[in-house]
Design an enzyme around this catalytic site. Sequence first.
Site, PDB file in Angstrom:
ATOM      1  CB  VAL A  69      15.001  27.292  -3.767  1.00  0.00           C
ATOM      2  CG1 VAL A  69      14.122  25.777  -4.005  1.00  0.00           C
ATOM      3  CG2 VAL A  69      14.004  28.114  -2.964  1.00  0.00           C
ATOM      4  CG  ASN A  71      18.509  20.853  -8.045  1.00  0.00           C
ATOM      5  OD1 ASN A  71      17.476  20.758  -8.875  1.00  0.00           O
ATOM      6  ND2 ASN A  71      19.600  21.226  -8.524  1.00  0.00           N
ATOM      7  CG  ASP A 182      22.677  27.945  -8.191  1.00  0.00           C
ATOM      8  OD1 ASP A 182      22.404  28.039  -9.250  1.00  0.00           O
ATOM      9  OD2 ASP A 182      23.300  26.703  -7.732  1.00  0.00           O
ATOM     10  NE  ARG A 183      27.228  28.333 -13.264  1.00  0.00           N
ATOM     11  CZ  ARG A 183      27.424  28.262 -14.743  1.00  0.00           C
ATOM     12  NH1 ARG A 183      26.300  27.893 -15.489  1.00  0.00           N
ATOM     13  NH2 ARG A 183      28.615  28.443 -15.179  1.00  0.00           N
TER      14      ARG A 183
END
Length: 339
Positions: A69, A71, A182-183
């Site tokens: 998910v 932005n 996500d990183r």
Amino acid sequence: RYGYGAGSRVTKGRRVSSRATAHQYSRKLVILGRGYFSYPCLPEGYTAGQTKGAPTMLNGCAYILTVDVGNTFIRFGLFAEDSAAAQECPLATCEITTPSSITADEARMRLVQVMAALAADAGMPGVLVPAAAVLSCVVPALERPWKAALSRTCTGRVLTVGPGLKTGMPVHYDDPAEIGPDRIADAVATRAVYGSPCIVIDLGTTTNIEVIDARGTFVGGVIAPGLALGARSLSAAAARLPQVEPSAPTHVIGRNTREAMRSGVVLGEVARIDGMLDMVLAEMRATKAAGEGSVPIVITGDDAEALAALVGHSLTVDDALTLRGLAELYHINQKPRRA
């Protein structure tokens, strides 16, 4: 909120049980939570209140669902549970626009449609029921409804990337809890697939650069405004500048306002990536983080292939990198099976 329970909907003035089949109320106006939207026909075999049953098995193999998910977009990937995780590409992927808000029931209905698309693309007959799921969410307000929806859909565990989840990778960061999920997924996948040391660039709402040193340790990175965000910021902050699509210009010197903006946004982003990579590599070599050989650089995210063609450094494009990282995290966090 409307006087009905969470498992109910309102359609044309009637209360409808969550067990009602989708085809009975297709294309009616549905009131759910605080949102109104057209409720399209769901795929054959799915119900409006789809709940988990036995996991889908094909040739003795179950499946896991990875959900990223972001932005701007939400990306889904389907993996075989017994696959080599990050070493393999997803069997199917799907992408939808990230809403500003969503309820758990809305997320569950979208999830049913997404799973139908994934099953069709992967050539699976019948209804797809994942055995487990891994969720990465950079929008705090959306994490809870998506986790609830996944919990109602999957037969097994739903892992959320965040503090407490094993990464299989040392992390040298002032506060590891600050690192976006996500990183983490990008770093885990890059390390597993391309080895150490390595650098990964993820293009999205932000442009992220993650660095893994020669010992396989995540040592930090760079966060900058993304390509589309830069284009929107120009028109939002300067009254006479129009909105432009961030497409690659044919020449650097723009001969009108739109050309000049595209040059600044796109080629400026390319110059920033090249310049940041030069500085990151120089710092890695100065601190011995680069080791003795070359450092692979991987790029993923929005328009990765188009931008990679413009960047001066040699880059490897991996469109499914984040989803592969989530699949790898699932396997890292698998509980050992009892004999």
